[in-house]
Scaffold this motif. Structure first.
Motif, PDB file in Angstrom:
ATOM      1  N   ASP A  69     -13.129  45.753  59.546  1.00  0.00           N
ATOM      2  CA  ASP A  69     -12.447  45.226  58.368  1.00  0.00           C
ATOM      3  C   ASP A  69     -11.469  44.149  58.823  1.00  0.00           C
ATOM      4  N   ILE A  70     -11.448  43.026  58.099  1.00  0.00           N
ATOM      5  CA  ILE A  70     -10.654  41.867  58.513  1.00  0.00           C
ATOM      6  C   ILE A  70      -9.659  41.508  57.414  1.00  0.00           C
ATOM      7  N   PRO A  71      -8.357  41.487  57.730  1.00  0.00           N
ATOM      8  CA  PRO A  71      -7.383  41.022  56.732  1.00  0.00           C
ATOM      9  C   PRO A  71      -7.447  39.508  56.590  1.00  0.00           C
ATOM     10  N   MET A  72      -7.379  39.042  55.351  1.00  0.00           N
ATOM     11  CA  MET A  72      -7.462  37.612  55.055  1.00  0.00           C
ATOM     12  C   MET A  72      -6.105  37.119  54.573  1.00  0.00           C
ATOM     13  N   PHE A 106     -10.763  41.327  45.900  1.00  0.00           N
ATOM     14  CA  PHE A 106     -10.870  41.929  47.225  1.00  0.00           C
ATOM     15  C   PHE A 106     -10.951  43.442  47.085  1.00  0.00           C
ATOM     16  N   PRO A 107     -11.586  44.135  47.984  1.00  0.00           N
ATOM     17  CA  PRO A 107     -12.268  43.719  49.209  1.00  0.00           C
ATOM     18  C   PRO A 107     -13.666  43.159  48.936  1.00  0.00           C
ATOM     19  N   VAL A 108     -14.105  42.279  49.838  1.00  0.00           N
ATOM     20  CA  VAL A 108     -15.424  41.655  49.769  1.00  0.00           C
ATOM     21  C   VAL A 108     -16.211  42.095  51.003  1.00  0.00           C
ATOM     22  N   GLY A 109     -17.411  42.604  50.792  1.00  0.00           N
ATOM     23  CA  GLY A 109     -18.245  43.045  51.904  1.00  0.00           C
ATOM     24  C   GLY A 109     -18.940  41.879  52.589  1.00  0.00           C
ATOM     25  N   TYR A 110     -19.184  42.027  53.886  1.00  0.00           N
ATOM     26  CA  TYR A 110     -19.903  41.008  54.667  1.00  0.00           C
ATOM     27  C   TYR A 110     -20.720  41.711  55.732  1.00  0.00           C
ATOM     28  N   GLU A 111     -21.659  40.987  56.313  1.00  0.00           N
ATOM     29  CA  GLU A 111     -22.383  41.458  57.495  1.00  0.00           C
ATOM     30  C   GLU A 111     -22.940  40.263  58.248  1.00  0.00           C
ATOM     31  N   ILE A 112     -23.039  40.421  59.561  1.00  0.00           N
ATOM     32  CA  ILE A 112     -23.562  39.365  60.421  1.00  0.00           C
ATOM     33  C   ILE A 112     -24.332  40.024  61.565  1.00  0.00           C
ATOM     34  N   ALA A 113     -25.461  39.444  61.930  1.00  0.00           N
ATOM     35  CA  ALA A 113     -26.286  39.960  63.022  1.00  0.00           C
ATOM     36  C   ALA A 113     -25.973  39.184  64.296  1.00  0.00           C
ATOM     37  N   SER A 150     -18.537  30.899  42.487  1.00  0.00           N
ATOM     38  CA  SER A 150     -18.947  29.794  43.346  1.00  0.00           C
ATOM     39  C   SER A 150     -18.259  29.815  44.707  1.00  0.00           C
ATOM     40  N   SER A 151     -17.421  30.799  44.975  1.00  0.00           N
ATOM     41  CA  SER A 151     -16.757  30.896  46.283  1.00  0.00           C
ATOM     42  C   SER A 151     -17.797  31.206  47.357  1.00  0.00           C
ATOM     43  N   VAL A 152     -17.630  30.562  48.515  1.00  0.00           N
ATOM     44  CA  VAL A 152     -18.573  30.734  49.626  1.00  0.00           C
ATOM     45  C   VAL A 152     -17.832  31.351  50.802  1.00  0.00           C
ATOM     46  N   VAL A 153     -18.432  32.385  51.407  1.00  0.00           N
ATOM     47  CA  VAL A 153     -17.861  33.058  52.563  1.00  0.00           C
ATOM     48  C   VAL A 153     -18.614  32.599  53.804  1.00  0.00           C
ATOM     49  N   PHE A 154     -17.883  32.104  54.810  1.00  0.00           N
ATOM     50  CA  PHE A 154     -18.448  31.689  56.090  1.00  0.00           C
ATOM     51  C   PHE A 154     -17.983  32.669  57.161  1.00  0.00           C
ATOM     52  N   VAL A 155     -18.924  33.251  57.901  1.00  0.00           N
ATOM     53  CA  VAL A 155     -18.606  34.186  58.977  1.00  0.00           C
ATOM     54  C   VAL A 155     -19.253  33.657  60.256  1.00  0.00           C
ATOM     55  N   THR A 198     -25.929  44.697  63.882  1.00  0.00           N
ATOM     56  CA  THR A 198     -25.275  44.175  62.689  1.00  0.00           C
ATOM     57  C   THR A 198     -23.837  44.653  62.646  1.00  0.00           C
ATOM     58  N   ILE A 199     -22.929  43.706  62.509  1.00  0.00           N
ATOM     59  CA  ILE A 199     -21.519  44.013  62.301  1.00  0.00           C
ATOM     60  C   ILE A 199     -21.253  43.827  60.821  1.00  0.00           C
ATOM     61  N   ARG A 200     -20.694  44.823  60.193  1.00  0.00           N
ATOM     62  CA  ARG A 200     -20.387  44.736  58.764  1.00  0.00           C
ATOM     63  C   ARG A 200     -19.019  45.316  58.515  1.00  0.00           C
ATOM     64  N   GLY A 201     -18.481  44.959  57.392  1.00  0.00           N
ATOM     65  CA  GLY A 201     -17.169  45.469  57.027  1.00  0.00           C
ATOM     66  C   GLY A 201     -16.706  44.841  55.732  1.00  0.00           C
ATOM     67  N   TYR A 202     -15.392  44.872  55.535  1.00  0.00           N
ATOM     68  CA  TYR A 202     -14.798  44.329  54.321  1.00  0.00           C
ATOM     69  C   TYR A 202     -13.715  43.321  54.665  1.00  0.00           C
ATOM     70  N   LEU A 203     -13.658  42.277  53.868  1.00  0.00           N
ATOM     71  CA  LEU A 203     -12.584  41.300  53.973  1.00  0.00           C
ATOM     72  C   LEU A 203     -11.471  41.788  53.051  1.00  0.00           C
TER      73      LEU A 203
END
Length: 150
Positions: free
Chosen positions: A134-137, A89-96, A55-60, A39-44
């Motif tokens: 962590d990813i800058p947007m 911001f920051p918004v947390g995310y994770e992806i496997a 209602s905002s949707v985050v696509f990773v 799992t990769i996780r971090g903050y946007l």
């Protein structure tokens, strides 16, 4: 008449088979791999004053970046989620992603509201070790509406 009916029926059946074989690439889609994952996780990271709506949707999306930018980067995994509440911001995310997959994984991220991209990362940030990134947007530029001819 029967041969014409049989031909139309077979074309219809072939069309149904072709449509049922197509899949969409959404969050509910099962991963194309099986086995152990990491799992990769971090903050946007974005402007701290910007208010993201519920209602905002985050696509990773995770891509294989082993060949670098000059080679095609196949998609390894993707996920999406709705924020569900108004946040900044920051918004947390994770992806496997597959644990035994490529040595270098690049992430592409978009935040959408009502189907329009409001934030995205301007380049794919890659990771070779660890599980935090962590990813800058950047705010998406406004769309120009041209009237008439140029």
């Amino acid at each position: 008449m029967t041969s014409r009916r049989a031909a139309l029926t077979s074309i219809f059946a072939l069309g149904l088979f072709a449509v049922s074989a197509c899949t969409t690439d959404g969050a509910s889609r099962a991963p194309a791999y099986s086995g152990p994952t990491k799992t990769i996780r971090g903050y946007l990271q974005g402007p701290p004053y910007y208010q993201l709506t519920a209602s905002s949707v985050v696509f990773v999306a995770a891509h294989d970046a082993t060949g670098g930018n000059s080679a095609p980067m196949p998609k390894l995994a993707s996920t999406s989620f709705t924020l569900g509440r108004n946040v900044t911001f920051p918004v947390g995310y994770e992806i496997a992603v597959p644990a035994s997959g490529p040595k270098r994984v690049a992430l592409a991220v978009e935040i959408r509201r009502a189907g329009a991209v409001i934030f995205s990362n301007d380049r794919m940030y890659s990771q070779t070790t660890g599980s935090n990134l962590d990813i800058p947007m950047r705010e998406a530029p406004p769309k120009l509406k041209l009237r008439g001819r140029l």
